[in-house]
Design an enzyme around this catalytic site. Structure first.
Site, short mmCIF file in Angstrom:
data_model
loop_
_atom_site.label_atom_id
_atom_site.label_comp_id
_atom_site.label_asym_id
_atom_site.label_seq_id
_atom_site.Cartn_x
_atom_site.Cartn_y
_atom_site.Cartn_z
N HIS A 164 71.21 -19.63 4.42
CA HIS A 164 70.79 -20.71 5.33
C HIS A 164 69.74 -21.59 4.65
O HIS A 164 69.82 -22.81 4.71
CB HIS A 164 70.14 -20.13 6.60
CG HIS A 164 71.07 -19.35 7.49
ND1 HIS A 164 70.76 -18.09 7.95
CD2 HIS A 164 72.28 -19.65 8.01
CE1 HIS A 164 71.73 -17.65 8.72
NE2 HIS A 164 72.68 -18.57 8.77
N LYS A 215 73.12 -10.91 24.16
CA LYS A 215 71.90 -10.16 24.41
C LYS A 215 71.62 -9.18 23.27
O LYS A 215 70.56 -8.62 23.19
CB LYS A 215 72.05 -9.39 25.71
CG LYS A 215 71.93 -10.28 26.92
CD LYS A 215 72.01 -9.47 28.20
CE LYS A 215 72.23 -10.39 29.38
NZ LYS A 215 73.04 -9.77 30.43
N ARG A 236 81.28 -20.84 3.58
CA ARG A 236 81.27 -19.78 2.56
C ARG A 236 82.63 -19.59 1.94
O ARG A 236 82.78 -19.43 0.74
CB ARG A 236 80.82 -18.46 3.19
CG ARG A 236 79.35 -18.37 3.46
CD ARG A 236 79.05 -17.21 4.32
NE ARG A 236 79.67 -17.40 5.62
CZ ARG A 236 79.13 -17.05 6.77
NH1 ARG A 236 77.97 -16.45 6.80
NH2 ARG A 236 79.76 -17.27 7.91
N SER A 239 74.34 -13.06 8.44
CA SER A 239 73.25 -12.37 9.15
C SER A 239 73.70 -11.01 9.67
O SER A 239 72.93 -10.04 9.63
CB SER A 239 72.76 -13.23 10.32
OG SER A 239 72.26 -14.45 9.85
#
Ligand code: PNS
Length: 169
Positions: free
Chosen positions: A17, A41, A90, A127
């Site tokens: 990033h 969540k 990517r 991530s």
């Protein structure tokens, strides 16, 4: 002023990033990094934490501003006088979904999407993988900024103590 947005979940921000944000910052007057607030969540970090980590990790880039957003990215663009979204690509596997989103955003509000190919050093980086590796005690150095590494280590330790040995939610 030529202003673009780099939107994402950034849970957490990776060196991939930062690479894209830094390259965009060399091309545009201002880069707004917009952190999506309403992701699942199961996010490891709160929106405030993700914003704070991004601010620290981009503090060397004078024309980068980090903020949060919710709702449609095209509405955020309208409200902030932004005509284009910058995304990192990517691999071909990213392309199909990104293409759909870019065409939809153009259809919704005429907002353009500009794709930058990821630095090959980070082509494998996402991530979710970083979180998984950290949860199993693997080494993520070089994949995320150092300040993120510290936060990750701390957070997975808390998770582990809350969930028992293994610590995977
Ligand atoms: O880091 P991510 O999770 O891949 O980022 C995805 C993100 C936040 C860029 C995308 O989900 C998004 O723009 N969400 C905001 C809601 C929206 O505008 N949806 C319609 C897209 S066509």
């Amino acid at each position: 002023m030529r202003r673009v947005v780099c939107p994402g979940s950034f849970d957490p921000v990776t060196n991939g990033h930062i690479d894209i944000i830094g390259r965009a910052a060399r091309l545009y007057d201002e880069v707004v990094v917009a952190v999506l607030t309403n992701i699942s969540k199961q996010a490891l970090f709160t929106t405030d934490e993700r914003v704070e980590m991004l601010r620290e990790a981009t503090s060397h880039l004078e024309n980068v501003r980090v903020t949060r957003f919710h709702g449609l990215i095209v509405d955020f663009c309208r409200a902030n006088d932004i005509s284009a979204i910058v995304k990192g690509l990517r691999a071909v596997s990213d392309f199909e979904y990104e293409q759909m989103m870019s065409q939809m955003n153009y259809r919704l509000a005429g907002v353009e999407t500009l794709f930058m190919t990821t630095n090959p050093l980070y082509a494998f980086l996402r991530s979710s993988l970083v979180k998984e590796i950290a949860r199993y005690g693997g080494d993520v150095s070089g994949l995320v900024p150092e300040l993120v590494m510290d936060r990750l280590t701390e957070r997975v330790a808390i998770e582990r103590s809350a969930t028992g040995a293994g610590g995977v939610l």
